[in-house]
Design a protein around this motif. Structure first.
Motif: not given
Length: 228
Positions: A146-147, A194-215, A223-226
């Motif tokens: 949680a951030q 895990t989640i890392a956030s800065k400003g209006n963006e966040a990177a989300v680390g998933l258990g299936n090996g993907n990273i989601c960029l969250f705006f 808006l999400t992008q994988f």
């Protein structure tokens, strides 16, 4: 590009968590201690001993902000002032609290702190006094990260595969269920680790090996992008 590599030696077991503030870094370890490092000299300048955290044998989280050091062992949260002139801080805890389940992560901004708990709860507290301001159930499984993303909002994720943006009062403004986005999810579910956030963006680390960029352009529109 040249890289400079050096080692900071002091812990004798796994290092679980790191946090920096200016030229100071805190580290928490499975050896049951917290060390404070001077990044200019690469030396350990203070140490919180395992006697203080007894009976726990591990320090899972550290979070450093200015002279305030937050640590957690299992379900206990501690606050230290690293300006204490003693080289070894043993009994200088400013305050402690015990929560209902293990603490997964500590985050903070200004005088507001946030804890994610293994029972899915999120705890909002005052970083100066550790006074609890609110506790609410955000996830129905482990809340792994949680951030704080502004003075009033938190982005959180857990083993229920859900990413949420929530107001400090518990009102949900966004709820994304990653379980619906992937195939083969029964064998490799997209738990949020895990989640890392800065400003209006966040990177989300998933258990299936993907990273989601969250705006989040507004708090209600996302808006999400994988990425692989």
């Amino acid at each position: 590009m040249e890289c400079y590599l050096t080692y900071l030696k002091g812990h004798n077991a796994d290092v679980n968590s790191l946090s920096t503030s200016g030229n100071i870094m805190a580290s928490g370890s499975d050896d049951g201690t917290v060390r404070i490092w001077d990044l200019n000299t690469h030396k350990s300048v203070r140490r919180v001993t395992d006697e203080f955290f007894f009976p726990s044998k591990s320090v899972e989280n550290v979070s450093l902000s200015g002279f305030s050091l937050f640590t957690s062992t299992e379900s206990r949260l501690f606050l230290f002032d690293i300006r204490n002139p003693s080289k070894i801080l043993v009994t200088q805890s400013i305050s402690t609290h015990t929560f209902s389940d293990e603490i997964s992560q500590i985050s903070q901004i200004n005088n507001i702190g946030c804890l994610s708990l293994d029972n899915g709860e999120i705890v909002i507290f005052n970083t100066n006094t550790l006074e609890i301001q609110s506790i609410y159930q955000c996830h129905n499984n482990i809340c792994s990260s949680a951030q704080i993303i502004s003075e009033n909002y938190i982005i959180s994720g857990g083993f229920d595969c859900r990413l949420k943006v929530t107001h400090f009062d518990g009102t949900e403004f966004s709820d994304l269920d990653f379980y619906d986005f992937f195939d083969n999810k029964s064998f490799n579910p997209p738990h949020i680790y895990t989640i890392a956030s800065k400003g209006n963006e966040a990177a989300v680390g998933l258990g299936n090996g993907n990273i989601c960029l969250f705006f989040f352009f507004t708090i209600k529109k996302v808006l999400t992008q994988f990425l692989l």
